[in-house]
Write a protein that holds these residues in place. Structure first.
Motif, PDB file in Angstrom:
ATOM      1  N   LYS A 190      27.391  83.771  50.766  1.00 31.10           N
ATOM      2  CA  LYS A 190      27.907  83.864  52.183  1.00 31.10           C
ATOM      3  C   LYS A 190      26.828  82.817  53.102  1.00 31.10           C
ATOM      4  N   GLY A 191      25.661  82.954  52.485  1.00 27.28           N
ATOM      5  CA  GLY A 191      24.872  81.861  53.395  1.00 27.28           C
ATOM      6  C   GLY A 191      25.375  80.371  53.237  1.00 27.28           C
ATOM      7  N   GLY A 192      25.753  79.896  51.880  1.00 32.44           N
ATOM      8  CA  GLY A 192      25.984  78.694  51.707  1.00 32.44           C
ATOM      9  C   GLY A 192      27.245  78.308  52.581  1.00 32.44           C
ATOM     10  N   SER A 193      28.121  79.347  53.005  1.00 34.44           N
ATOM     11  CA  SER A 193      29.270  79.070  53.734  1.00 34.44           C
ATOM     12  C   SER A 193      28.776  78.850  55.252  1.00 34.44           C
ATOM     13  N   SER A 194      27.614  79.022  55.718  1.00 37.01           N
ATOM     14  CA  SER A 194      27.374  78.885  57.092  1.00 37.01           C
ATOM     15  C   SER A 194      26.798  77.464  57.383  1.00 37.01           C
ATOM     16  N   GLY A 195      27.757  76.538  56.888  1.00 33.55           N
ATOM     17  CA  GLY A 195      27.411  74.788  57.195  1.00 33.55           C
ATOM     18  C   GLY A 195      26.353  74.472  56.297  1.00 33.55           C
ATOM     19  N   LEU A 196      26.090  74.860  54.988  1.00 28.61           N
ATOM     20  CA  LEU A 196      25.117  74.415  54.155  1.00 28.61           C
ATOM     21  C   LEU A 196      25.882  73.926  52.706  1.00 28.61           C
ATOM     22  N   GLY A 197      27.233  73.683  52.936  1.00 29.16           N
ATOM     23  CA  GLY A 197      28.064  73.176  51.694  1.00 29.16           C
ATOM     24  C   GLY A 197      29.125  73.784  51.171  1.00 29.16           C
ATOM     25  N   ILE A 198      29.390  75.160  51.116  1.00 30.65           N
ATOM     26  CA  ILE A 198      30.524  75.742  50.822  1.00 30.65           C
ATOM     27  C   ILE A 198      31.492  75.839  51.774  1.00 30.65           C
ATOM     28  N   ASP A 199      32.766  75.107  51.329  1.00 31.54           N
ATOM     29  CA  ASP A 199      33.991  75.289  52.430  1.00 31.54           C
ATOM     30  C   ASP A 199      34.910  76.359  51.931  1.00 31.54           C
ATOM     31  N   ARG A 200      35.004  76.546  50.834  1.00 27.33           N
ATOM     32  CA  ARG A 200      36.005  77.499  50.567  1.00 27.33           C
ATOM     33  C   ARG A 200      35.752  78.487  49.041  1.00 27.33           C
ATOM     34  N   VAL A 201      36.251  79.534  49.064  1.00 26.53           N
ATOM     35  CA  VAL A 201      35.750  80.371  47.860  1.00 26.53           C
ATOM     36  C   VAL A 201      37.123  81.203  47.493  1.00 26.53           C
ATOM     37  N   PHE A 202      37.570  81.325  46.420  1.00 20.53           N
ATOM     38  CA  PHE A 202      38.632  81.767  46.011  1.00 20.53           C
ATOM     39  C   PHE A 202      38.212  82.730  44.901  1.00 20.53           C
ATOM     40  N   THR A 203      38.414  84.001  45.035  1.00 19.87           N
ATOM     41  CA  THR A 203      37.695  85.124  43.920  1.00 19.87           C
ATOM     42  C   THR A 203      38.970  86.161  43.542  1.00 19.87           C
ATOM     43  N   THR A 204      38.821  86.141  42.029  1.00 17.05           N
ATOM     44  CA  THR A 204      39.944  86.938  41.583  1.00 17.05           C
ATOM     45  C   THR A 204      39.271  88.273  40.773  1.00 17.05           C
ATOM     46  N   GLY A 205      39.824  89.229  40.736  1.00 13.36           N
ATOM     47  CA  GLY A 205      39.458  90.526  40.058  1.00 13.36           C
ATOM     48  C   GLY A 205      40.352  91.568  39.641  1.00 13.36           C
ATOM     49  N   VAL A 206      40.028  92.864  39.237  1.00 13.91           N
ATOM     50  CA  VAL A 206      41.101  93.819  39.220  1.00 13.91           C
ATOM     51  C   VAL A 206      40.974  94.921  40.196  1.00 13.91           C
ATOM     52  N   ALA A 207      39.910  95.274  40.512  1.00 17.29           N
ATOM     53  CA  ALA A 207      39.750  96.331  41.713  1.00 17.29           C
ATOM     54  C   ALA A 207      38.768  95.899  42.538  1.00 17.29           C
ATOM     55  N   PRO A 208      38.936  96.629  43.767  1.00 16.87           N
ATOM     56  CA  PRO A 208      38.171  96.396  44.838  1.00 16.87           C
ATOM     57  C   PRO A 208      36.750  96.918  44.771  1.00 16.87           C
ATOM     58  N   ILE A 209      36.222  97.422  43.692  1.00 21.19           N
ATOM     59  CA  ILE A 209      34.974  98.304  43.850  1.00 21.19           C
ATOM     60  C   ILE A 209      33.843  97.490  43.988  1.00 21.19           C
ATOM     61  N   VAL A 210      33.587  96.311  43.516  1.00 21.10           N
ATOM     62  CA  VAL A 210      32.518  95.571  43.836  1.00 21.10           C
ATOM     63  C   VAL A 210      32.628  95.018  45.099  1.00 21.10           C
ATOM     64  N   LEU A 211      33.395  94.740  45.779  1.00 18.96           N
ATOM     65  CA  LEU A 211      33.413  94.228  47.340  1.00 18.96           C
ATOM     66  C   LEU A 211      32.835  95.634  48.103  1.00 18.96           C
TER      67      LEU A 211
END
Length: 593
Positions: A202-223
Motif C-alpha cells: 500500500k505504501g509503495g503505491s503512494s508514488g513510490l514505484g508501484i503502479d498496479r497490483v493484481f491479486t488472486t486467491g480463493v476466498a476473501p478471508i485474508v483481505l
C-alpha cells in the motif's frame, strides 16, 4: 494431435513450446482500464495462475522483443494497449510459502520467498536499474523497500502480481487447529509480518514505484483481516464482464473436442456422447449474479481431453486426482455444528441452498471462533467451488446449486463417510453392487433399514423426511466410475427422484440401469410405533391402505418417467424401475415395476 497444456500455468512455456492456448488476452484491455489494485477470486485449479503469467509476459519490459512471437496472433496482439511491455514485473506466489512449523519458521519461509523473487527481479532488470537492490535475508520488507527505491529512480513503474494470496489462511481453515489459528493471528494481526507486507505494498503505491497490483486467491478471508493494512483494492470477482476470465465456455470446449476427435478419427456418431459426458461432469460453474452461460473447469476439461487423446476413451476416473483434495473443503463444512441441512440442501434440486447475500468479508476469527450460520457455510462452499450461483429467487435471494456431477460425487462421498464407519461402507458397497449387477434392490433396502437408519438415530437428520430417504439411496449408490447418477433429473419438465444410467463409455459392460421413485410416510400417519414397524412383516406393511396409496402414486410417476427414458435411449437401457415407500425411518416397502 493437440498439444494440451494440462497442468501448465506458464504462459511463456505454452506459447514458446507449441502448446494449444485458449485465448484470454482480450480481457487485458478491460482489466487494465478497470483499476490499478484488483482482486480476483476463483476456486483452485481454475486458471488463475495462468492468467497472472499472461499479465506478466504482456507487461514485462524485458520481454518487449518477444511480443510478436508471444502475442502476435492473439486478440491483444492485434490491438495492444499502450502499456504493453512497459513495466517492471514482480510476482509472489504464496502457495509456495509453507504454513508448517512455529511462527518464526513460517515468517522465515515468507521472508525467503519474497527475497528469492526480489533477487530474481534484480537479475532480470539489472540493465534498466541504476540503483542497487539490497537483499536482507532476515527482513524481506526492507529488501522490498530497497527494490522500490531502485524502481522509483527509474523511468518505469512496477506491476506486482500476487498469486494465492490466501493460501496460508486456507491451510489454517482446513486444519482447524487452534495452534494454526494463533500462528495466523501472529502473522496478520497488529504488526504481523503478512500484514506488514501488504502495508508495504500500500505504501509503495503512494508514488513510490508501484503502479498496479493484481491479486488472486480463493476466498476473501485474508483481505478482511488485513483491514487498514491494504484497503485500496477492488474486487472484480463477481462482475459479469469478468465471469469468464478463467474457465472454458461451451464453444471453446466444443472446438477443442472437435480437434481431439479429428485427431482420433472418430466417426460422427461417436462424437456426441464424450462431449455430453464432459458437459455433465465438468460444466456448470457460474460466477455472477445474472447467471450467464456456465463455464467448465479448465483443469478437468484438459484432463479429460488428454486422456481421451491418449487412449481413445474417456478416463475411467472422471475426477482428476489433482482436484480430489477439494473434498477436504466439504469435510470442513461437514464438521461444523448444524451443517447437515446445508449439505443435504446442496443435493436437493427442489429446495437448494438460498441466502440473502454472499459473505464477502470474514476474517479467520470468524472461521475459527464464531458460530457458523447457513450464510457462512454456503458462502465458503461457493468460494471453494463446490457450490455455484444458480440465479436469484422471486424474493431477491441468491440460489445456489452443485455445479456438476464430479462435485456432486464429493458430496455423496462425504455424506456416506459422515454417517457410516469404514466397515459398514464396505457392506453398503456390496449391497449397491447387487443393484448394479443384477438389478436387485433388496440387499440395499435391508442395509438401509438395519444400518443406515440406525446411524441416523444419533445424528441431526430428523429435520428431513422424503429427502432423507432419497439422500440415503443417493449417497450409497453414487458411483461415477460406471454411472451417471442424478437426483431429480429433468424428464420432460418433470422430475424423477433418482436415476442411475450407465455411462455411455461403460455400456459394453453388463451393468444395469435403475430408476427409483420415493414416497415417505410418518409412522404417526400409520398409527404405528417404531417397535411395531420393526416387527411387522413387510407384506403386512405393504398391505396397509395408506401405503398402497403412496405406492400407487409413486408407480404412476415412475411409469411415465420410465417410458420417457426408454424412448429417449431407444430401448438401449437395461432399466430396473422401483417405487419405494419409507415408513418413518424404520422400514422400507418397495415394488419393482
Amino acid at each position: 494431435m493437440l498439444n494440451l497444456p494440462y497442468g501448465i500455468s506458464d504462459f511463456y512455456k505454452i506459447r514458446s513450446e507449441g502448446y494449444d492456448y485458449v485465448d484470454r488476452t482480450h480481457y487485458i484491455p478491460a482489466v487494465e482500464a478497470f483499476g490499478k489494485h484488483l482482486v480476483f477470486l476463483r476456486p483452485r485449479r481454475f486458471g488463475k495462475s495462468l492468467w497472472l503469467s499472461t499479465l506478466e509476459n504482456y507487461y514485462d519490459l524485458a520481454k518487449a522483443a518477444e511480443f510478436e512471437r508471444l502475442f502476435g496472433d492473439l486478440a491483444v496482439g492485434q490491438n495492444p494497449t499502450p502499456r504493453r511491455n512497459s513495466y517492471f514485473v514482480l510476482r509472489w506466489d504464496f502457495s509456495l510459502v509453507s504454513p508448517q512449523g512455529e511462527v518464526a519458521e513460517i515468517g522465515q519461509a515468507l521472508h525467503a520467498h519474497i527475497n528469492a523473487r526480489i533477487q530474481a527481479f534484480a537479475q532480470t532488470y539489472q540493465q534498466w536499474l541504476k540503483h542497487p537492490i539490497t537483499i536482507l535475508p532476515e527482513n524481506a520488507i526492507a529488501s522490498f523497500e530497497s527494490l522500490l527505491a531502485a524502481v522509483h529512480v527509474s523511468p518505469h513503474r512496477l506491476y506486482l502480481l500476487i498469486d494465492e494470496y490466501d493460501n496460508f489462511a486456507n491451510e489454517v481453515l482446513m486444519s482447524r487447529v487452534r495452534e494454526g489459528s494463533e500462528h495466523y493471528k501472529a502473522l496478520l494481526y497488529g504488526e504481523g509480518l503478512l500484514k506488514t507486507v501488504f502495508k508495504a505494498v500500500k505504501g509503495g503505491s503512494s508514488g513510490l514505484g508501484i503502479d498496479r497490483v493484481f491479486t488472486t486467491g480463493v476466498a476473501p478471508i485474508v483481505l478482511s483481516d488485513l483491514s487498514s493494512g491494504y484497503n485500496i483494492s477492488e474486487s472484480i470477482t463477481l462482475l459479469p464482464r469478468f465471469s469468464q476470465l478463467c474457465g472454458f465456455t461451451q464453444a471453446e470446449v466444443s472446438a477443442l473436442w472437435t480437434q481431439v476427435a479429428d485427431g482420433c478419427d472418430l466417426p460422427a456418431e461417436a462424437r456426441v456422447e464424450p462431449l455430453e459426458l464432459m458437459r455433465t461432469y465438468y460444466n456448470g460453474y457460474c460466477f455472477n449474479m445474472e447467471v450467464s452461460e456456465p463455464i467448465y473447469n479448465p483443469t478437468l476439461t484438459l484432463y479429460f481431453l488428454k486422456a481421451f487423446q491418449e487412449g481413445r476413451a474417456a478416463p475411467r476416473e472422471l475426477l482428476d486426482s489433482n482436484l480430489a483434495m477439494d473434498r477436504g473443503k466439504i469435510t470442513y463444512i461437514a464438521g461444523l455444528p448444524n451443517s447437515d441441512p446445508v449439505l443435504a440442501s446442496a443435493l436437493d434440486d427442489e429446495r437448494p441452498p438460498v441466502i440473502e447475500a454472499l459473505a464477502r468479508s470474514f476474517g479467520v476469527a470468524d472461521v475459527i471462533d464464531q458460530p457458523k450460520d447457513e450464510r457462512f457455510m454456503v458462502s465458503l462452499l461457493y468460494y471453494f467451488g463446490v457450490l455455484t450461483l444458480d440465479g436469484i429467487t422471486e424474493m431477491g435471494e441468491l440460489r445456489f446449486r452443485v455445479p456438476n456431477l464430479v462435485i456432486r460425487s464429493l458430496y455423496a462421498e462425504q455424506l456416506r463417510r459422515h454417517v457410516l464407519p469404514p466397515d459398514e461402507q464396505r457392506t453398503a458397497s456390496d449391497a449397491a453392487r447387487a443393484l448394479f449387477h443384477q438389478g436387485e434392490l433388496q440387499p440395499l433396502c435391508e442395509f438401509i433399514e438395519t444400518t443406515y437408519f440406525r446411524a441416523l438415530d444419533n445424528r441431526d437428520y430428523r429435520w428431513a423426511n422424503e429427502l432423507t430417504v432419497k439422500l440415503a439411496f443417493l449417497t450409497l449408490l453414487f458411483n461415477d466410475r460406471f454411472y451417471i447418477v442424478d437426483s431429480e433429473p429433468a424428464i420432460e419438465r418433470s422430475y424423477a427422484d433418482l436415476t442411475l444410467l450407465v455411462r455411455p463409455d461403460m455400456r459394453h459392460y453388463a451393468l444395469q440401469d435403475a430408476l427409483l421413485e420415493f414416497k415417505y410416510l410418518p409412522l404417526s400417519d400409520l398409527g404405528l410405533s417404531g417397535e411395531a414397524a420393526k416387527t411387522t412383516p413387510r407384506a403386512d406393511l405393504a398391505a396397509l391402505p395408506l401405503v398402497q396409496t403412496r405406492l400407487a402414486e409413486a408407480r404412476h410417476k415412475a411409469e411415465g418417467y420410465r417410458a420417457t427414458l426408454q424412448c429417449a435411449y431407444h430401448n438401449r437401457l437395461r432399466l430396473h424401475t422401483y417405487v419405494i415407500v419409507a415408513l418413518g425411518f424404520e422400514r422400507l416397502v418397495w415394488v419393482k415395476l
